[in-house]
Structure formats: C-alpha cells, structure tokens
Design a protein around this motif. Structure first.
Motif, PDB file in Angstrom:
ATOM      1  N   ASP A 169       0.874  -1.250   0.035  1.00 48.35           N
ATOM      2  CA  ASP A 169       0.079   0.004  -0.093  1.00 48.35           C
ATOM      3  C   ASP A 169       0.945   1.269  -0.131  1.00 48.35           C
ATOM      4  N   LYS A 170       2.161   1.261   0.008  1.00 50.09           N
ATOM      5  CA  LYS A 170       2.955   2.308  -0.002  1.00 50.09           C
ATOM      6  C   LYS A 170       4.028   2.167  -0.670  1.00 50.09           C
ATOM      7  N   LEU A 171       4.848   3.055  -1.262  1.00 50.94           N
ATOM      8  CA  LEU A 171       6.239   3.189  -1.647  1.00 50.94           C
ATOM      9  C   LEU A 171       7.301   3.366  -0.801  1.00 50.94           C
ATOM     10  N   PRO A 172       8.678   3.129  -1.285  1.00 50.88           N
ATOM     11  CA  PRO A 172       9.597   3.229  -0.401  1.00 50.88           C
ATOM     12  C   PRO A 172       9.733   4.635   0.256  1.00 50.88           C
ATOM     13  N   VAL A 173       9.648   5.557  -0.389  1.00 52.55           N
ATOM     14  CA  VAL A 173       9.073   6.912   0.001  1.00 52.55           C
ATOM     15  C   VAL A 173       8.673   7.170   1.417  1.00 52.55           C
ATOM     16  N   ASP A 174       7.553   6.212   1.433  1.00 54.86           N
ATOM     17  CA  ASP A 174       6.760   6.289   2.617  1.00 54.86           C
ATOM     18  C   ASP A 174       7.481   5.726   4.020  1.00 54.86           C
ATOM     19  N   LEU A 175       8.351   4.927   3.937  1.00 59.46           N
ATOM     20  CA  LEU A 175       9.147   4.325   4.851  1.00 59.46           C
ATOM     21  C   LEU A 175      10.113   5.093   5.455  1.00 59.46           C
ATOM     22  N   GLN A 176      10.468   4.475   6.863  1.00 56.94           N
ATOM     23  CA  GLN A 176      11.637   4.885   7.398  1.00 56.94           C
ATOM     24  C   GLN A 176      12.854   4.122   7.461  1.00 56.94           C
ATOM     25  N   SER A 177      12.408   2.897   7.482  1.00 63.60           N
ATOM     26  CA  SER A 177      13.699   1.814   7.400  1.00 63.60           C
ATOM     27  C   SER A 177      13.004   0.499   6.934  1.00 63.60           C
ATOM     28  N   ILE A 178      14.034  -0.169   6.277  1.00 63.37           N
ATOM     29  CA  ILE A 178      13.813  -1.680   6.199  1.00 63.37           C
ATOM     30  C   ILE A 178      14.845  -2.685   6.696  1.00 63.37           C
ATOM     31  N   GLU A 179      14.727  -3.555   7.242  1.00 63.15           N
ATOM     32  CA  GLU A 179      15.656  -4.532   7.546  1.00 63.15           C
ATOM     33  C   GLU A 179      15.258  -5.957   7.113  1.00 63.15           C
ATOM     34  N   VAL A 180      16.479  -6.629   6.382  1.00 60.72           N
ATOM     35  CA  VAL A 180      16.158  -8.128   5.936  1.00 60.72           C
ATOM     36  C   VAL A 180      17.248  -8.897   6.439  1.00 60.72           C
ATOM     37  N   SER A 181      16.760 -10.273   7.080  1.00 60.13           N
ATOM     38  CA  SER A 181      17.606 -10.872   7.687  1.00 60.13           C
ATOM     39  C   SER A 181      17.419 -12.140   7.320  1.00 60.13           C
TER      40      SER A 181
ATOM     41  N   LYS B 222      20.426  -3.637   6.056  1.00 52.21           N
ATOM     42  CA  LYS B 222      19.625  -2.483   6.781  1.00 52.21           C
ATOM     43  C   LYS B 222      19.595  -1.365   5.805  1.00 52.21           C
ATOM     44  N   ALA B 223      18.470  -0.627   5.696  1.00 53.82           N
ATOM     45  CA  ALA B 223      18.462   0.495   4.790  1.00 53.82           C
ATOM     46  C   ALA B 223      17.646   1.504   5.858  1.00 53.82           C
ATOM     47  N   THR B 224      18.246   2.676   5.956  1.00 62.33           N
ATOM     48  CA  THR B 224      17.429   3.821   6.552  1.00 62.33           C
ATOM     49  C   THR B 224      17.350   5.249   5.786  1.00 62.33           C
ATOM     50  N   ARG B 225      16.623   6.052   5.847  1.00 60.77           N
ATOM     51  CA  ARG B 225      16.389   7.218   5.122  1.00 60.77           C
ATOM     52  C   ARG B 225      17.729   7.989   5.270  1.00 60.77           C
ATOM     53  N   ALA B 226      18.394   7.839   6.381  1.00 61.51           N
ATOM     54  CA  ALA B 226      19.850   8.547   6.634  1.00 61.51           C
ATOM     55  C   ALA B 226      20.788   8.096   5.819  1.00 61.51           C
ATOM     56  N   ASN B 227      21.073   6.961   5.679  1.00 61.55           N
ATOM     57  CA  ASN B 227      22.267   6.273   5.493  1.00 61.55           C
ATOM     58  C   ASN B 227      21.959   5.759   3.999  1.00 61.55           C
ATOM     59  N   ASN B 228      21.006   5.395   3.459  1.00 62.46           N
ATOM     60  CA  ASN B 228      20.744   4.566   2.413  1.00 62.46           C
ATOM     61  C   ASN B 228      19.536   5.350   1.308  1.00 62.46           C
ATOM     62  N   ALA B 229      19.902   6.603   1.194  1.00 65.67           N
ATOM     63  CA  ALA B 229      18.860   7.515   0.573  1.00 65.67           C
ATOM     64  C   ALA B 229      18.294   6.874  -0.917  1.00 65.67           C
ATOM     65  N   LYS B 230      19.301   6.288  -1.779  1.00 68.20           N
ATOM     66  CA  LYS B 230      18.926   5.839  -2.879  1.00 68.20           C
ATOM     67  C   LYS B 230      17.629   4.965  -2.861  1.00 68.20           C
ATOM     68  N   LEU B 231      17.462   4.034  -2.105  1.00 71.96           N
ATOM     69  CA  LEU B 231      16.730   3.022  -1.741  1.00 71.96           C
ATOM     70  C   LEU B 231      15.108   3.799  -1.865  1.00 71.96           C
ATOM     71  N   PHE B 232      15.284   4.669  -0.729  1.00 76.40           N
ATOM     72  CA  PHE B 232      13.925   5.307  -0.698  1.00 76.40           C
ATOM     73  C   PHE B 232      13.662   6.482  -1.523  1.00 76.40           C
ATOM     74  N   GLU B 233      14.373   6.730  -2.724  1.00 71.47           N
ATOM     75  CA  GLU B 233      14.169   7.504  -3.744  1.00 71.47           C
ATOM     76  C   GLU B 233      13.346   6.621  -4.807  1.00 71.47           C
TER      77      GLU B 233
ATOM     78  N   ILE C 213       9.819  -3.930   8.140  1.00 68.21           N
ATOM     79  CA  ILE C 213       9.480  -2.375   7.636  1.00 68.21           C
ATOM     80  C   ILE C 213       9.135  -1.578   8.732  1.00 68.21           C
ATOM     81  N   GLN C 214       9.573  -0.337   8.636  1.00 66.18           N
ATOM     82  CA  GLN C 214       8.975   0.584   9.579  1.00 66.18           C
ATOM     83  C   GLN C 214       8.297   2.134   8.853  1.00 66.18           C
ATOM     84  N   TYR C 215       7.210   2.166   8.976  1.00 64.22           N
ATOM     85  CA  TYR C 215       6.680   3.504   8.210  1.00 64.22           C
ATOM     86  C   TYR C 215       7.225   4.647   8.957  1.00 64.22           C
ATOM     87  N   GLN C 216       6.986   5.974   8.312  1.00 66.90           N
ATOM     88  CA  GLN C 216       7.447   6.790   8.995  1.00 66.90           C
ATOM     89  C   GLN C 216       6.890   7.528  10.208  1.00 66.90           C
TER      90      GLN C 216
END
Length: 749
Positions: free
Chosen positions: A495-507, A533-544, A586-589
């Motif tokens: 229901d969302k796009l990566p831009v709507d997320l705060q972080s993603i973690e895959v283990s 891990k992907a966070t808006r602060a460190n992995n901007a490309k993914l959230f774009e 995943i964590q939403y904003q």
C-alpha cells in the motif's frame, strides 16, 4: 488520540479482563518469622535438625499421646527411613535424639505435646539413656517398644510389622535415602510399609514378612531404576508389571521425586512441604513426613530451589494452598516460597481493545495491589529482552484491592505512558515470539518476588495478519549473478512506496533443534546469519525508488560496500550454514512496524561452496595391483564469476613424495582406451588438452599401479589455462596419500 486510547485500553484490560475473571480469594499469610520461635506459616526450622524436628512436631500437633524417637545422627538416619507409615498409623510426630542423650529441643517438645508413650526406631537409641533423661527432666513417659533392629533391614521389618490392614508396599534401595523420603508421606498416607532392598533382593528378614502378607498385597511400587533396584529384585516382588506392580524413577533424585508426584494423582495438596534433597539435609524431609501424611500432602525435594519442571507441575495444583519450606533459607531458599506471594496466570496472544500482541497476567496471593510498590513485566525471546512494562501509581490507586493484574504488549507500536503502565519499546518484529514472561513484584515492605511463565497460549501467527496488508514476501533463493555468491530476498510493498518508509531490515536466520545433553530436552535455537539494513539517513537511493518490488542480496564470501541502497551485514557462518528463513521488517515514518517471513528457499545451496577437486584413490594398495579411481571436479561458486563461462582449465597431478619410476599412471581417452600419463622432471603431469576444457561438474577415470613398497603423496590442482603473458591460477586443489605394502605370500592370507 493515542493517549486516550491507551487510557481506555488499560482500564479495559485491568478492570474487565483481569478483575472480572473468577479466581480464588487470596488467603495465604506472609513469611514473617518471630525471633523466638523460628516458625512461620511458610517455613519450619530451628538452629539444628533437632530443633527443626521439634518445630515440625509442635506445628502439626497440639498434643500427642505418642511420639516416635529416631536418631538424629547422619550415620543412623537409615534406621528411620521407614518410620513415616508407622508414625502416621499412630498419629505421632517424629522427634530426634542424639542416641545417648536427648537434646533440649526434643525434651521441650515432649513436654509441650504431653507425650505419654514413645517408640524408638533405631538401635542407636539406648533404653537406659532414655529412661535416665526422662527421669532427670521429670517426664513420665513409657518406652512402649524398641523397633530398632540389628541392621536397617530388620528395623524396616519391625516397623512394617506394626502396620495393620496393609494392602500395598513400597520398595527402595537401602543405600540411597532420597528415594525413600520422596515417597515417605505417600506411603504413610496409604498405610504402605517401606521395605529396603539390597542388590541381591530383599534380605531374609524382610522376605519372611513379605511372605506373610503377600496374599493381601494389591499394589507394589519400586522406587528407582534398575541400577538402584535391579531387575531380579523387581521380578521377585508380588504383582503384575504395569497392572499392580510399578517402577518409579527419574534421571536423578529430584526427577524421581517429581515422577512420584505424577504417579500418585490422588494427593490433596493441602500443603506442599519442600525439603533439601541432598544427603546432609534429608533428615528435614524425614521429620516432616508424618506431618505431610497427616495432611495428605507431598514432600518435594529441592536443590535449594525448585526446578522449572517441578514449578510447572505444582502451580496448577496449589490453588489456595501454600508451600512450606522445611529447614532454613540456606538449605531451602526463599525463592521456593515465591508462589505463596505471587503466581503467574495467563500469558497469551491478545487481539483486543487496540492490542495486537500479548497479555501477561499475575496473581497477588498474600495481599492485594495496595501492598505493592512496583510491578515489572518483561517478555523475552531466549535471553533477549523484547519489551519491558513498568507499573505506575494509577495502577495501584485505581484498583487497590485487586489481586489479579495484567500487562499488555503491543507489537505494532508502543502505547504512551497512561498512568497505569510505562510501556517499553518492542525490540523486534511480529515474528519475534516471546518464549517467556518474567514478572517481578516488589512489596511496600521491601520483599521482592520473581516468577517466570513459559506457557504461551494462543497462535502468534494471528498477530501477523495485518502485516500482509502492507508487505508481501516474494522470492527467497540461491543467487549467483552480478558478483553475488549467496542469497537474494525479494519482497513487495502493498500500500506504500519506499518514500513512505523510515527503514527496512532484511535478515537471514538459521533455525536448529538443539538437544540439551543434561536434560535431554530439545530447544529451538535461532541464529541470525546476516542482516541488511536501509534507513532514510544512510541509504537514500533505496527510498528514492518508485518501485514497489524490492530485493536484498547477501554474499556469503564477504560483504558489499555501502552502495547507497543497503548497509550490508557480515555473513555470520560458512557455506554450510544454510538459512531456514528470511525475515523482512519495515517501519513506516509514523512508527508502525510490520514484518513477514519466507521459509521457502529455492535453489541448490551446494553451488555456493568453493570450487573443489576430489580424489577417489584408495589410501592403501599393494605392490603390483592396478586399480581404477576417479577424480571429480565441481566449479560451485566459481560459476558466479563473470569469466567462468570462457575460462579453460586443466588438472595438474604432482607426486610430492615417492619415486615416479615406481608408479604407472594412465587416463581414459574419449575412445574408451587408457593411455599413459607420464610425470615430467618436476614429478608433474597435466590432464586435458593444452587448450584446456571448461571447468564443470565432471568425473575423469584413471588407473594406477605401484611396483615398490612405500608411501606416495600427491597433489591435484585445477589450473586455469593462462593467456600469453599471464600466469595460471589455482582454482581448487587437494592432497592425498597412498601407502603401498607388499602383497601377502600365496597361502598366507
């Protein structure tokens, strides 16, 4: 809005769910001990074993015409092992003597109880010494009968002979005391004598007694395994195995004690008496056995504390009943008495009143909420804290008379502090299922009690339904492309796009069943092999990205550098550590968290291993013997290299020890014939055309023969065919050894 919801939630849970549940009223008293008596409602003990026996006697009997006198010396304890059934038959306490004199505590108990008759159950107790002590202390007590025999077996028979209407017997070893004391109160309540066996069977004096009553024996119980009471002894006892004759045993004395409790289901559990199960302190279990029988209650042996298995067994049976410790806090700790003050109740999956998570209930036994200073409830997964809730004043002020409380945990987010609880942050995802709830209660008077509940009820998978509205697991597969030799985990946003997320973690997680060697219990162990891990602060490309389809690669041979998409975690293992599942969180904003998992790994994990070459040559041969052997090659992870498809290789064979002139090596040609493969001046030879062949899964056939005894060592290597001006590379290698011996002379085999 969120604050209002939390306030309503707490009142609904605490008032409606918990307080409205029907539970028995709390009637148990505390453990305050008077300085002069060393006695409480929950602990019976004195300065020594003699005083402890006296406290037990005066606690259980206001007066008693009869008392049983046993020797309090450790070396004579065996004489009194079998005394409980007789003590119960005459409704008498068991008191202890030194043998040659009577301690002051025993004298005072005899006076308090107004005892008129005593029976002695040890040959170490001398009539003359007793009569002298009675006279000196102005006690008019008759020595009714001396039951102590010349040895422990005769004593057991003498005591058994005092019982009337016997319909069952207990048999245990004469050389280990714990088993007899585990069953003492039960044998007493059932009017069953306790007989002692040695390795050869029942001694003659007991066998004669058993022969006299065998026709009336309807049940036989043997305490201990075949090492303790052997098969021959068991077979000679009256009864039919499994129908009227039963063997009760466990892995150790404490486990055997628990098996005794499980066997005799008709116990009323009016109280539970807990005594130290080690030999130095078993006398406490002895002296309380008559009192336990009087109240139809069991004796539980402790290793200072109750085992988790014993706690789980006892808890549903306690109801309003209490545990009584026999002996001081150094031999039976206060922790044994915890269930007299606080008990675990429901620990369950919860989906109610805005909660999507868990609920943990507890019961205050010897008071109510107004008596508490604080409550702390913690959920654990293994030894990892998932969340911790801490009570606030409103909980005690709003429900001061409550004896049942509960604390909710929401895995999708956290409640704001609402005056009832300060809610801890959920340290994990919906897939992190708690394995235990730990409840720590502190009373206003400073007492602290902690209980553990490992019995989670409900289906945790129900909590994850909401997550499927936000995230979906896709492919989870072995990956060998674009420089990756490992795994790929795919997922899609619903229901969302990566831009709507705060972080993603895959283990990647490896799940194993581990068997504990001591308890032989199986436990599930989870190991995180790697986390990206992907966070808006460190992995901007993914959230774009505007793509809802995403994936995360894992390289088992090393990690990638931060590329703006993922922060790649190290792989915690080897190629043999195959992940059982992939978890995507995943964590939403707005703070909401959702997670899904994929347990359907596809692809051949063997391909991830390093390139290999394997020799099938035997390690022992004889002179003159010609043998066939096979050499296999496997490119495995090399196929992930971009140049793999065009790389040509040859197999290099090198004799590193031994005389090449004494070895004949041949290889199988495509036409089906074998041709010689001679070694050069450097003791090496290459197999395959000079231009090489593709590195692939293949098997090549060889023959070899040796003409001289000795040890021959060799190396096999897969070598790249180098272009002009370049050096060959070794892609895989192995070493081997052959011991060549002289063939046996004909007829001497």
């Amino acid at each position: 809005m969120k604050k209002t919801r939390a306030r309503v939630l707490s009142s609904v849970i605490v008032a409606t769910m918990v307080l409205g549940t029907a539970f028995p009223a709390a009637v148990l008293a505390g453990t305050q001990v008077s300085s002069d008596s060393k006695t409480s409602l929950n602990r019976l003990y004195g300065e020594d074993r003699f005083e402890t026996a006296a406290k037990v006697a005066t606690e259980g009997w206001e007066t008693s015409k009869v008392a049983i006198l046993a020797s309090g010396k450790s070396e004579n304890l065996v004489d009194a092992l079998t005394a409980a059934p007789f003590a119960n038959s005459v409704d008498a306490p068991i008191l202890l003597t030194h043998g040659t004199d009577i301690p002051e505590a025993t004298i005072e108990a005899l006076k308090t109880l107004k005892v008129e008759e005593v029976y002695t159950v040890s040959g170490a107790i001398k009539r003359e010494a007793l009569e002298k002590a009675f006279k000196e202390n102005k006690l008019e007590i008759e020595i009714k009968e001396e039951l102590g025999g010349k040895d422990r077996f005769e004593t057991a028979k003498n005591i058994a002979s005092q019982l009337e209407g016997v319909e069952g017997i207990m048999v245990t070893t004469a050389y280990k005391y714990a088993d007899a004391l585990s069953v003492a109160s039960i044998a007493a309540a059932k009017n069953m004598p306790i007989l002692l066996a040695d390795q050869n069977g029942l001694p003659e004096v007991e066998a004669e007694y058993l022969d006299e009553i065998k026709d009336q024996v309807k049940e036989t119980y043997v305490l201990g395994g075949e090492i303790t009471v052997n098969k021959k002894v068991y077979e000679e006892l009256p009864g039919t195995d499994g129908e009227s004759k039963f063997r009760i045993f466990g892995d150790d004395r404490f486990d055997t004690n628990l098996e005794v409790l499980k066997t005799f289901t008709d116990l009323e559990y009016n109280k539970v008496y807990a005594g130290n199960g080690y030999d130095d302190h078993l006398v406490d279990a002895l002296v309380v056995s008559a009192l336990a029988a009087k109240t139809n209650s069991p004796i539980v042996l402790t290793d200072k504390e109750l085992s988790k298995k014993t706690e789980d067994f006892l808890l549903p049976k306690l109801g309003e009943k209490s545990i009584v410790a026999v002996g001081g806090p150094t031999v039976v700790t206060d922790k044994v008495l915890t269930f007299n003050h606080v008990r675990p109740q429901d620990f369950a999956v919860m989906q109610l009143s805005g909660v999507n998570g868990y609920n943990v209930g507890l019961q205050i036994v010897d008071g109510n909420a107004r008596d508490l200073a604080s409550v702390e409830v913690t959920l654990y997964k293994g030894e990892t804290v998932l969340s911790k809730n801490t009570s606030m004043d409103k909980l005690f002020n709003s429900y001061p008379t409550a004896t049942q409380l509960s604390s909710p945990f929401n895995i999708d987010g956290n409640f704001s502090a609402d005056g009832f609880w300060s809610y801890g942050k959920w340290n994990g995802s919906v897939l992190d299922v708690p394995t235990k709830a730990v409840i720590k209660v502190t009373y206003l008077d400073g007492r602290v009690y902690e209980v553990v509940n490992t019995n989670l009820a409900g289906n945790p998978e129900e909590l994850n339904k909401e997550a499927l509205n936000h995230i979906k697991a896709e492919d989870f597969s072995v990956m060998q492309v674009s420089g990756v030799n490992g795994y790929n985990v795919g997922f899609s946003l619903v229901d969302k796009l990566p831009v709507d997320l705060q972080s993603i973690e895959v283990s990647l997680v490896k799940v194993e069943t581990i068997k504990d060697e001591a308890s032989e219990e199986e436990q599930i162990e989870e190991t995180i092999l790697a986390t990206n891990k992907a966070t808006r602060a460190n992995n901007a490309k993914l959230f774009e990205s505007t793509d809802k389809q995403l994936s995360s690669p894992f390289n088992i041979n090393g990690t990638f550098e931060n590329d703006g998409y993922w922060t790649y975690g190290d792989f915690n293992g080897t190629v043999d550590d195959v992940p059982t599942k992939a978890i995507i969180a995943i964590q939403y904003q707005d703070g909401r968290k959702f997670a899904v998992q994929n347990t359907e790994l596809t692809g051949d994990t063997k391909l991830l291993a390093a390139p290999a070459i394997v020799s099938g040559l035997a390690e022992e041969l004889t002179v003159g013997e010609t043998v066939d052997f096979e050499v296999t090659t496997a490119p495995n992870s090399f196929v992930a290299e971009p140049a793999a498809a065009t790389t040509k290789v040859r197999v290099k064979i090198t004799l590193t020890q031994g005389d090449k002139e004494k070895m004949v090596l041949q290889y199988l040609e495509n036409d089906g014939t074998y041709k010689a493969l001679p070694l050069d001046a450097e003791n090496s030879a290459f197999y395959g055309p000079e231009s090489g062949f593709p590195f692939m899964n293949a098997a090549s056939q060889f023959k070899v023969a040796f003409s001289e005894v000795g040890t021959y060592k060799y190396t096999l290597e897969v070598m790249t065919v180098a272009a002009e001006g370049q050096e060959s590379k070794v892609l895989a290698s192995t070493m081997g050894e052959v011991v060549v011996t002289k063939a046996p002379a004909e007829g001497n085999e």
